[in-house]
Structures are given as structure tokens and as C-alpha cells.
Design an enzyme around this catalytic site. Structure first.
Site, PDB file in Angstrom:
ATOM      1  NE  ARG A   1      -2.601   0.521   3.509  1.00  0.00           N
ATOM      2  CZ  ARG A   1      -3.416   0.995   4.445  1.00  0.00           C
ATOM      3  NH1 ARG A   1      -4.717   0.982   4.277  1.00  0.00           N
ATOM      4  NH2 ARG A   1      -2.941   1.470   5.574  1.00  0.00           N
TER       5      ARG A   1
ATOM      6  CB  THR B   1      -2.167   7.224  -3.220  1.00  0.00           C
ATOM      7  OG1 THR B   1      -1.405   6.009  -3.290  1.00  0.00           O
ATOM      8  CG2 THR B   1      -1.364   8.360  -3.811  1.00  0.00           C
TER       9      THR B   1
ATOM     10  CG  ASP C   1       2.138  -2.062   9.164  1.00  0.00           C
ATOM     11  OD1 ASP C   1       2.391  -3.255   8.877  1.00  0.00           O
ATOM     12  OD2 ASP C   1       2.218  -1.143   8.340  1.00  0.00           O
TER      13      ASP C   1
ATOM     14  CG  ASP D   1       5.599  -2.174  10.105  1.00  0.00           C
ATOM     15  OD1 ASP D   1       5.919  -2.707   9.014  1.00  0.00           O
ATOM     16  OD2 ASP D   1       5.492  -0.948  10.247  1.00  0.00           O
TER      17      ASP D   1
END
Ligand code: PRP
Ligand code: URA
Length: 207
Positions: free
Chosen positions: A103, A107, A199, A202
Site C-alpha cells: 500500500r 494514496t 500494522d 511490521d
């Protein structure tokens, strides 16, 4: 929501909560994500087509069942890798394809960086695996690719889904079965699921 199965099994919910907890470090996160993925697999494969087969036990003939179609597991890199190993232990004969999607931070558009899949998916049961369904951009991009390769029977397995992501997937793939452990509240301004778990990539890999 239609076509969305929320898996409320106590073990799934127990593990999801441990994954949400920010005190859960990468080592435990990896282990628990694997455990919850295996539990979710039972529910998401419940409707796999089977066919009759006859075998001989040491004592007598027996009628049984076998899966009608071969299975392809498709984790979306990176975070989908955290669910792959434990699922493979349950379906060791499955093939594995990979889709690399990242991703873009501003944006939120999902960009492909890797594709490695069987060229014709029309005869397979496909399980698309990604812990997070946020805006839905990655899932739709992955589904577009699977559709181009002829996939007809796909199930999407996400640990956590945002309503926005489900709606986006539904706009494009009205009948795709989605399996999740939770439909969370919403996305924040950076496209992260609230409360979510942060995340996923992560937290899995510590980077
Ligand atoms: C995360 C996650 C999904 C995607 C979901 O991956 O694993 O693939 O975001 O977001 P979306 O629904 O808005 O597309 P990310 O792109 O951060 O890559 P990573 O797994 O390598 O961290
Ligand atoms: N990707 C993640 O890993 N977490 C989110 O909350 C959204 C996208």
C-alpha cells in the site's frame, strides 16, 4: 453483512485479543497469528466440495470422502505469510501462490511488486489470505489478478476487516465469501483499522 462470516469461536477471539494487544511482541505475534489462522481455516473450508471415495480398511471396505478439487493458498505479502505455515500444516497437499502488494503510504493505493501463481486457476479452490482488510484496495487488486487467471472459487480470509474494506470488495466481487474474526469500527485518516492491531506486517517482522 451478507457473505461475511465472523468467526466467533472463543479460541479465535482469545487469540485475536492477544494480537491486538500492543504488548505482544513479534515472536509471540507470529506464533499466535499462526494459531488463529489454523482455527479460521476450519470455518472457511467448511463448504469445500467433496466426493465419495471407497477405501479398504485392514478389515473391510469403507465409504469415505475426498476433496473434489485441488487447493491453492495465496498469501498476500508480507503479512499473509504469517498465516501460511499453520494453514499448510492442515492442507499439506495445497499449492502455494504468492501476491506481493504494498500500500502506497499517501494514496493508499496497492501496488504489485510480485506475482507467482499457477497460470490457470479455474479448477482450484483458492484461499486468499491476508490478516488485514482495510480500504479493500489490496484485496480487490489481488482478486482482479486471480480472476484474470480464471479463478472461480475463491474465499477471502482476513483476521480483521474494516466496514469500508468489506463494502469495497462487495462493490467489485458481490459473491466472494469473506471470513474474518472481527469487523472493526472504521479506518483512521491514514487508512489504518480502528481499533485494529496496527500494522500487521511490521508487528510480524519487527520492521
Ligand atoms: C497491509 C495488509 C494488507 C493491506 C490492507 O499490507 O497486510 O495487505 O495492508 O490494506 P488495504 O485494504 O487498505 O489495501 P501492506 O501494504 O502494509 O504491506 P505489508 O504486508 O508488507 O506490511
Ligand atoms: N494494514 C495493516 O497492516 N493494518 C491496518 O490497520 C491497515 C492496513
Amino acid at each position: 453483512m451478507k457473505g461475511v462470516t465472523v468467526i466467533k469461536h472463543p479460541l479465535v477471539q482469545h487469540n485475536l485479543t492477544r494480537l491486538r494487544d500492543k504488548r505482544t511482541g513479534p515472536q509471540e505475534f507470529r506464533r499466535v497469528l499462526g494459531e488463529v489462522a489454523a482455527l479460521m481455516l476450519y470455518e472457511s473450508t467448511r463448504s469445500f466440495a467433496v466426493e465419495h471415495v471407497s477405501v479398504k480398511t485392514p478389515l473391510a471396505p469403507a465409504r469415505g470422502w475426498q476433496l473434489r478439487r485441488e487447493v491453492v493458498l495465496v498469501p498476500v505479502l508480507r503479512a499473509g505469510l504469517g498465516m501460511l505455515d499453520s494453514i499448510l500444516q492442515l492442507i499439506p497437499h495445497a499449492r502455494v501462490g504468492f501476491i506481493g502488494l504494498k500500500r502506497e503510504e499517501t494514496t493508499l493505493r496497492a501496488m504489485f511488486y510480485h506475482k507467482s501463481l499457477p497460470p490457470d486457476l479455474s479448477q482450484f479452490e483458492v484461499i486468499l489470505i491476508d490478516p488485514m482488510l482495510a480500504t479493500g484496495g489490496s484485496a480487490v487488486a489481488a482478486m482482479d489478478l486471480l480472476s484474470e487467471l480464471g479463478a472461480k472459487r475463491v474465499r477471502l480470509v482476513n483476521l480483521v476487516a474494516a466496514p469500508e474494506g468489506i463494502r469495497r470488495v462487495r462493490q467489485h466481487y458481490t459473491r466472494l465469501p469473506i471470513f474474518t474474526a472481527a469487523i472493526d469500527q472504521k479506518l483512521n485518516e491514514r487508512g489504518y483499522i480502528l481499533p485494529g492491531l496496527g500494522d500487521a506486517g511490521d508487528r510480524l517482522f519487527g520492521v
